[in-house]
Design a protein around this motif. Structure first.
Motif, mmCIF file in Angstrom:
data_model
loop_
_atom_site.group_PDB
_atom_site.id
_atom_site.type_symbol
_atom_site.label_atom_id
_atom_site.label_comp_id
_atom_site.label_asym_id
_atom_site.label_seq_id
_atom_site.Cartn_x
_atom_site.Cartn_y
_atom_site.Cartn_z
ATOM 1 N N LYS A 3 -4.127 6.233 6.383
ATOM 2 C CA LYS A 3 -5.451 6.322 7.010
ATOM 3 C C LYS A 3 -6.213 5.015 6.839
ATOM 4 O O LYS A 3 -6.955 4.605 7.726
ATOM 5 C CB LYS A 3 -6.239 7.484 6.429
ATOM 6 C CG LYS A 3 -5.677 8.813 6.884
ATOM 7 C CD LYS A 3 -6.629 9.924 6.596
ATOM 8 C CE LYS A 3 -6.003 11.200 7.124
ATOM 9 N NZ LYS A 3 -6.944 12.054 7.762
ATOM 10 N N ALA A 4 -6.042 4.343 5.709
ATOM 11 C CA ALA A 4 -6.742 3.081 5.466
ATOM 12 C C ALA A 4 -6.337 2.013 6.482
ATOM 13 O O ALA A 4 -7.146 1.167 6.853
ATOM 14 C CB ALA A 4 -6.479 2.582 4.043
ATOM 15 N N MET A 13 4.228 2.702 10.485
ATOM 16 C CA MET A 13 4.044 3.363 9.198
ATOM 17 C C MET A 13 5.082 4.456 9.008
ATOM 18 O O MET A 13 5.287 5.291 9.892
ATOM 19 C CB MET A 13 2.634 3.961 9.116
ATOM 20 C CG MET A 13 2.365 4.804 7.899
ATOM 21 S SD MET A 13 2.541 3.884 6.373
ATOM 22 C CE MET A 13 2.791 5.230 5.230
ATOM 23 N N SER A 14 5.763 4.416 7.880
ATOM 24 C CA SER A 14 6.626 5.525 7.452
ATOM 25 C C SER A 14 6.653 5.476 5.930
ATOM 26 O O SER A 14 6.488 4.413 5.324
ATOM 27 C CB SER A 14 8.042 5.405 8.031
ATOM 28 O OG SER A 14 8.766 4.408 7.363
ATOM 29 N N TRP A 15 6.833 6.608 5.324
ATOM 30 C CA TRP A 15 6.801 6.649 3.858
ATOM 31 C C TRP A 15 7.963 5.882 3.250
ATOM 32 O O TRP A 15 7.865 5.442 2.098
ATOM 33 C CB TRP A 15 6.769 8.087 3.363
ATOM 34 C CG TRP A 15 5.491 8.751 3.714
ATOM 35 C CD1 TRP A 15 5.345 9.875 4.474
ATOM 36 C CD2 TRP A 15 4.159 8.327 3.388
ATOM 37 N NE1 TRP A 15 4.002 10.169 4.619
ATOM 38 C CE2 TRP A 15 3.261 9.232 3.960
ATOM 39 C CE3 TRP A 15 3.641 7.257 2.666
ATOM 40 C CZ2 TRP A 15 1.880 9.117 3.836
ATOM 41 C CZ3 TRP A 15 2.267 7.133 2.538
ATOM 42 C CH2 TRP A 15 1.401 8.055 3.109
ATOM 43 N N PHE A 61 -6.565 5.761 -4.670
ATOM 44 C CA PHE A 61 -7.594 5.172 -3.817
ATOM 45 C C PHE A 61 -7.041 3.849 -3.321
ATOM 46 O O PHE A 61 -6.581 3.022 -4.117
ATOM 47 C CB PHE A 61 -8.881 4.953 -4.624
ATOM 48 C CG PHE A 61 -10.025 4.461 -3.791
ATOM 49 C CD1 PHE A 61 -10.774 5.347 -3.033
ATOM 50 C CD2 PHE A 61 -10.350 3.120 -3.758
ATOM 51 C CE1 PHE A 61 -11.841 4.895 -2.260
ATOM 52 C CE2 PHE A 61 -11.403 2.664 -2.995
ATOM 53 C CZ PHE A 61 -12.149 3.550 -2.250
ATOM 54 N N VAL A 62 -7.071 3.641 -2.002
ATOM 55 C CA VAL A 62 -6.507 2.424 -1.405
ATOM 56 C C VAL A 62 -7.593 1.671 -0.654
ATOM 57 O O VAL A 62 -8.366 2.261 0.090
ATOM 58 C CB VAL A 62 -5.358 2.768 -0.430
ATOM 59 C CG1 VAL A 62 -4.853 1.522 0.284
ATOM 60 C CG2 VAL A 62 -4.226 3.461 -1.164
ATOM 61 N N VAL A 63 -7.616 0.357 -0.855
ATOM 62 C CA VAL A 63 -8.497 -0.531 -0.097
ATOM 63 C C VAL A 63 -7.599 -1.528 0.626
ATOM 64 O O VAL A 63 -6.718 -2.136 0.011
ATOM 65 C CB VAL A 63 -9.482 -1.286 -1.015
ATOM 66 C CG1 VAL A 63 -10.272 -2.314 -0.229
ATOM 67 C CG2 VAL A 63 -10.408 -0.302 -1.722
#
Length: 75
Positions: A3-4, A13-15, A61-63
């Motif tokens: 989401k960030a 994006m993939s895990w 938490f990601v920035v």
């Protein structure tokens, strides 16, 4: 994290291309690979992550920020 960067779970994006690892000091870091790493580099992005845990819960938490021009020019 997904989401960030504004993608959700969509290409690139993939895990399997995003990992959280620890530096020797214990600091968590995000390591990207493949198309996601290329996508990040093209946009001059850098990600920071903080992780906390208790016995029953884990939170992260990601920035994500854009590198400054002087950082991009450094060798």
């Amino acid at each position: 994290f997904s989401k960030a960067i504004g993608l959700g779970i969509r290409v690139p994006m993939s895990w399997s291309t995003c990992e959280i690892l620890n530096e020797p000091s214990g600091k968590p870091v995000i390591r990207l690979s493949g198309a996601l790493a290329e996508w990040f580099a093209e946009r001059a992005l850098v990600a920071h992550v903080s992780v906390t845990d208790e016995s029953d819960y884990v939170a992260a938490f990601v920035v994500v920020e854009r590198k400054e021009q002087k950082e991009m020019a450094a060798p």
